[in-house]
Design an enzyme around this catalytic site. Structure first.
Site, PDB file in Angstrom:
ATOM      1  CB  SER A   1      -1.200   0.140   1.019  1.00  0.00           C
ATOM      2  OG  SER A   1      -1.347  -1.062   1.296  1.00  0.00           O
TER       3      SER A   1
ATOM      4  CD  GLU B   1      -2.798  -9.769   5.046  1.00  0.00           C
ATOM      5  OE1 GLU B   1      -2.563 -10.629   4.391  1.00  0.00           O
ATOM      6  OE2 GLU B   1      -1.797  -9.554   5.711  1.00  0.00           O
TER       7      GLU B   1
END
Ligand code: CAA
Length: 395
Positions: A136, A373
């Site tokens: 990310s 996740e």
């Protein structure tokens, strides 16, 4: 299907002997060492490295790493069982292990070169090196494929510029799996995956995030400014990194599903013992049907979530793609954990709203399982996509 046929095909809802031994080892560590410390870790918002060393001594930093590299060489179902036990005691502690084992080490064992494996796996298995996974960025979370951290080829190196966000283990990790753009014009087909050692010049850690839950887990941004990483540290082919990221997340989601099962079970245990001790109107709370309804939901949810988790783990262990099963397990278990923690807090009444009782922490810790996740929305999207694709296959 008769029972006999099911057995013949290898379907089982029980752990085998080795799997039970692995689970019991983790349960013993969770009960004796972690549970008594869980509140303190949460309040101090940190885990001492010595406490990770205790898990390392039990082999829990190399659960699925082959014995030839010094790991335990266990299967994914054992891994899920171990992760549940550890998360039952402290989800924040378990985050470190699940990221290290299923995101970092699994990427290296599945996609690394023999040289990379020999160099890093033995130290990772011993817990001398702790791994982190950096996908990310401040501008790309769910849309992971739009990441911008650039890696420009320069001689034998890549030169990295950009920022990674929400990196678990960041503050103490020794090695980072970093997804970078090696061909910005190609979007998610221009992503590569690099092993980056800590203290690489040009790499800096951001401040530790102040989170609602899993406070003892260390989450930070990491920035790269002209940071040089040898091309020999690339995992898989250039521009093939996004598939690595997504394939590895399938296994990561099994670890988060197991975490959610552990949180749900902990909430149920707290609810049961409180309900059996606390009396109102001359009866224990456990004697009221209003409490029993909640306990029944928790008990059923924990079992169903665990079965989904073990099913996904077993399928992946057999070398089959388990994208849909992993998403189902993670989504379902995270919803069970949040419901169980909410109901356990409700059973505790005002006491549950204070930090004197563990349910307050469980309630906060459960929430992240619906976000990291892959959010619950993305799990639903993946499940729908896989189900629709299966329906298109000819019978
Ligand atoms: N395994 C292998 N390959 C896969 C795959 C999988 N599970 N899923 C997709 N692929 C392949 C696709 O087949 C496709 O290949 P082709 O280009 O050859 O067709 C390629 O990978 C790209 O896939 P998509 O086209 O589906 O990619 P997308 O951009 O549409 O994204 C997504 C799909 C499901 C939304 C994905 O971006 C996603 O999962 N997003 C969520 C991100 C996420 O989970 N982030 C977690 C951060 S890590 C973290 O939280 C760790 C921590 O610290 C605890």
């Amino acid at each position: 299907m008769t029972t006999a046929t099911a057995e013949a095909q290898g379907l089982s809802f029980e752990l085998g002997e080795t799997q039970k031994m692995a689970r019991d080892l983790a349960r013993d560590f969770a009960v004796k060492r972690l549970k008594p410390l869980a509140q303190k870790l949460d309040e101090e918002e940190a885990v001492p490295r010595e406490l990770y060393a205790e898990a390392a001594a039990l082999g829990f930093f190399g659960i699925m790493i082959g014995e030839e590299y010094g790991g335990l060489g266990l299967d994914l179902v054992s891994y899920a069982a171990i992760m549940e036990e550890i998360a039952w005691a402290s989800a924040a502690y378990q985050v470190c292990l699940t990221v290290h084992n299923s995101l970092f080490c699994k990427a290296l064992t599945s996609f690394g070169t023999e040289e990379q494996k020999k160099k890093y796996l033995p130290r990772l298995a011993r817990g001398e090196l702790i791994g982190a996974y950096c996908l990310s960025e401040p501008g790309s979370g769910t849309d992971a494929g739009s990441l911008k951290t650039a890696a420009a080829a320069d001689g034998g190196d890549y030169v990295l510029d950009g920022t990674k966000a929400w990196v678990s283990n960041a503050g103490f990790a020794d090695i980072f799996l970093v997804f970078v753009s090696t061909n910005p014009a190609a979007g998610n087909k221009g992503i590569s995956c690099l092993l980056v050692e800590k203290n690489t010049p040009g790499m800096t850690l951001g401040k530790k995030e102040k989170k609602l839950g899993i406070r003892a887990s260390d989450t930070r941004e990491i920035s790269f400014r002209k940071a040089r990483v040898p091309k020999a540290n690339r995992i898989a082919a250039e521009n093939e990194g996004f598939k690595v990221a997504l394939a590895i997340l399938d296994g990561g989601r099994i670890g988060i599903a197991a975490q959610a099962v552990g949180i749900a079970r902990a909430a149920m245990d707290e609810a049961v013992s409180y309900a059996q001790a606390r009396k109102q109107f001359g009866k224990t709370l456990a004697q009221f049907q209003a409490t029993q309804m909640k306990i029944a939901e928790m008990s059923m949810g924990v079992d169903a979530a665990r079965l989904l988790t073990w099913r996904a783990a077993d399928k992946m262990q057999r070398g089959l793609r388990a994208t849909k099963e992993a998403s189902m397990a993670k989504l379902f278990a995270s919803e069970v954990a949040n419901k169980a923690a909410t109901d356990a807090l409700q059973i505790h009444g005002g006491n549950g709203y204070t930090r004197e009782f563990p349910v307050e922490r469980l309630f906060r810790d459960a929430r992240i399982t619906q976000i990291y996740e892959g959010t619950s929305e993305i799990q639903r999207l993946i499940i729908a996509r896989e189900t629709l694709a299966e329906a298109k296959q000819p019978a």
